[in-house]
Design a protein around this motif. Structure first.
Motif, PDB file in Angstrom:
ATOM      1  N   ILE A 386      -3.521 108.369  10.415  1.00 47.28           N
ATOM      2  CA  ILE A 386      -4.768 107.765  10.886  1.00 47.28           C
ATOM      3  C   ILE A 386      -5.860 108.817  11.064  1.00 47.28           C
ATOM      4  O   ILE A 386      -7.046 108.529  10.905  1.00 47.28           O
ATOM      5  CB  ILE A 386      -4.517 106.981  12.191  1.00 47.28           C
ATOM      6  CG1 ILE A 386      -5.644 105.952  12.387  1.00 47.28           C
ATOM      7  CG2 ILE A 386      -4.419 107.891  13.388  1.00 47.28           C
ATOM      8  CD1 ILE A 386      -5.358 104.960  13.489  1.00 47.28           C
ATOM      9  N   LEU A 403      -6.709  97.202  10.881  1.00 45.44           N
ATOM     10  CA  LEU A 403      -5.476  97.292  11.665  1.00 45.44           C
ATOM     11  C   LEU A 403      -5.061  95.874  12.079  1.00 45.44           C
ATOM     12  O   LEU A 403      -5.854  95.137  12.661  1.00 45.44           O
ATOM     13  CB  LEU A 403      -5.690  98.154  12.916  1.00 45.44           C
ATOM     14  CG  LEU A 403      -4.599  98.084  13.984  1.00 45.44           C
ATOM     15  CD1 LEU A 403      -3.255  98.531  13.422  1.00 45.44           C
ATOM     16  CD2 LEU A 403      -4.971  98.913  15.204  1.00 45.44           C
ATOM     17  N   PHE A 455      -1.634  98.931   8.671  1.00 47.25           N
ATOM     18  CA  PHE A 455      -2.908  99.477   8.228  1.00 47.25           C
ATOM     19  C   PHE A 455      -3.082  99.139   6.752  1.00 47.25           C
ATOM     20  O   PHE A 455      -2.154  99.326   5.958  1.00 47.25           O
ATOM     21  CB  PHE A 455      -2.954 100.994   8.397  1.00 47.25           C
ATOM     22  CG  PHE A 455      -2.895 101.444   9.821  1.00 47.25           C
ATOM     23  CD1 PHE A 455      -4.049 101.664  10.556  1.00 47.25           C
ATOM     24  CD2 PHE A 455      -1.667 101.651  10.442  1.00 47.25           C
ATOM     25  CE1 PHE A 455      -3.991 102.087  11.871  1.00 47.25           C
ATOM     26  CE2 PHE A 455      -1.599 102.067  11.758  1.00 47.25           C
ATOM     27  CZ  PHE A 455      -2.771 102.285  12.470  1.00 47.25           C
TER      28      PHE A 455
END
Length: 528
Positions: A386, A403, A455
């Protein structure tokens, strides 16, 4: 642009050794190293000790960071529980003074003082006090003299008494809402005083005050129970640091630090704590971990170190000081440091073994990247991914990602009814459904016990919602086949699209809020 991450497991294997020239050259270099080690053991031993000591030191510092975060979360949860209680117990009184101040009977009694009007107010205040469980409701003229009050068998008479020096009167007579914790002048008991000015045609003609003590007594009994059961000491102090709620009786009306002379005179003049001496608490302050967290020792509790964190708490006072046994912090630090030291030592020793080192390292990487139960990525790997994704989106707005935070509905009931092995089967199948539903550049993570994070890059927000809905619908329709039979399993999800410049924490907070909304709305749904 950030490198796409595949959601399927990454398998790295140690290839068989090549017995050609390069391998022989490697053996030659290895033998040369071993001979050098035999000739200079002190040099290599010192270097090994320095490296090992450095790694253990770094592990110790990292362990302290992890322990700090874990301890802070536990303390925050406890303080939030205290706040919720105070909000529930005292919030109902917040509007009482304002309502009473607007009553025509109160305004008439102040505009036209008479025994009849005072008696009428007394009956009115008796009814209001019984309905709200307030201890005392009284009204004062602009000089601070009480002209009416509710009555009761345990309430001393206060009609004609002057309260002009009391802070709650001074606050209200100046047009503010009074909020004051202190000792009652007549009752000599601790209470929360709330006050409001009474106005007629925008002119202040008096002050209404309400005193509450029962909720404070109940709250203090709760603090005493925590001290008895968990050895946890919670103290509440006013803006001057005077402790007015503590599970330890001898700490009441002590101060967190010596009071400046001017503040002491002000408290004495306002009779906030009666004739109490307000001496500093016998407390030795140790190392500070943050601006609000530190180690402390109390003279009244010998041979014990506490970790203290202070919080602002506007419901009743200025700050609450939560003290827990320091072992809650040190035990994970020591455990993490020992484990990390052993891993560091093993890693350094394995370095001498050559090729075996690389195989062992590959296994460690695999364990760090993938959750052993579900095969999904771990939070540890997610953190590195991330960071890169955030930097990429910051540089290029077209590199946005979303997300989706999933949470299994009523998963605890599955574990409680069928056992954890069945629960593990459910988690595995949910992970398989998610990974089989996404593209190769998406990343599925086991974020918590039954929380899974996904994600994904996207071109249209509708694409994200459609994917989340497909996963939800697929599980809700098919259920999960287990040793206990086919179980009906549903999930809820919160969806958040990353905004350029937004931190990962902020992104997770937004997704978690949506997940909470989905749970609150009845579960088995997607909220964005």
């Amino acid at each position: 642009m950030a490198t796409p991450i595949r959601s399927g497991p990454v398998r790295t294997v140690c290839a068989p050794a090549d017995l050609s020239g390069p391998h022989n050259a490697m053996n030659t270099r290895s033998n040369h190293f071993m001979r050098s080690l035999a000739r200079h053991p002190a040099v290599y031993g010192s270097a090994l000790l320095i490296v090992l000591t450095t790694l253990v030191g770094l592990a110790y510092l990292h362990g302290r960071q992890l322990a700090l975060a874990k301890t802070e979360r536990a303390l925050d949860e406890r303080v939030n529980a205290h706040k919720y209680y105070l909000q529930d117990a005292l919030g109902k009184f917040s509007l009482t003074p304002e309502i009473i101040a607007s009553m025509p009977e109160v305004k008439q009694a102040l505009a036209q003082p008479s025994p009849e009007n005072s008696a009428s107010l007394t009956r009115l205040f008796d009814d209001v006090a019984r309905g709200t469980q307030a201890d005392r409701i009284f009204v004062m003229n602009t000089g601070g003299t009480a002209i009416a009050s509710n009555v009761g068998p345990k309430l001393p008479a206060i009609i004609g008494e002057n309260y002009g020096v009391r802070p709650y009167f001074q606050q209200a007579i100046s047009g503010q809402t009074g909020h004051f914790v202190g000792i009652g002048k007549a009752s000599n008991e601790l209470g929360l005083f709330l006050s409001r000015p009474v106005t007629i045609e925008d002119k202040i003609v008096g002050v209404v005050a309400v005193r509450v003590s029962l909720s404070l007594e109940v709250f203090r009994s709760i603090l005493k129970q925590y001290w008895k059961d968990k050895a946890e000491v919670a103290m509440i102090a006013d803006e001057h640091g005077v402790i007015f709620s503590s599970p330890i009786d001898q700490w009441m009306y002590h101060t967190m630090a010596p009071l400046p002379a001017a503040v002491a005179r002000e408290l004495h003049a306002g009779r906030q704590y009666g004739d109490r001496k307000l001496q500093p608490l016998a407390m030795q302050i140790g190392e500070s971990l943050t601006n609000e967290m530190r180690f402390v020792r109390f003279a009244d509790i010998p041979n014990r170190v506490f970790l203290q964190k202070s919080y602002s708490i506007g419901e009743i006072g200025d700050r609450v000081y939560l003290n827990v046994n320091a072992s809650q912090y040190w035990e994970p630090v020591v455990s993490y440091t020992i484990i990390a030291a052993l891993i560091a030592l093993a890693t350094l020793l394995i370095t001498i073994a050559g090729v075996q080192r690389w195989c062992y390292r590959t296994k460690l990487v695999e364990a760090a990247i993938h959750d052993p139960l579900t095969g999904l990525y771990t939070r540890l790997y997610m953190n590195d991914w991330i960071k890169n994704a955030l930097r990429a989106h910051h540089r290029d707005e077209g590199a946005g990602f979303a997300l989706i935070l999933f949470d299994l509905d009523e998963f605890k009931l599955v574990n409680d009814k069928h056992g954890h092995l069945v629960g593990d089967t459910v988690l595995k199948e949910v992970g398989r459904v998610i990974t089989s539903s996404v593209r190769a550049d998406a990343m599925a993570v086991r974020y918590g016990g039954e929380e899974l994070a996904l994600f994904m890059r996207y071109g249209d927000s509708k694409e994200v919602l459609a994917l989340a809905e497909r996963i939800r619908s697929r599980l809700a329709t098919s259920g999960v086949e287990t040793s206990a039979g086919r179980l009906a399993i549903t999930i809820s999800a919160g969806v958040a699209l990353h905004l350029p410049g937004e931190s990962s924490n902020a992104l997770f907070v937004r997704a978690d809020e949506k997940l909470y909304a989905a749970k609150k709305a009845g579960r088995n749904r997607i909220c964005s």
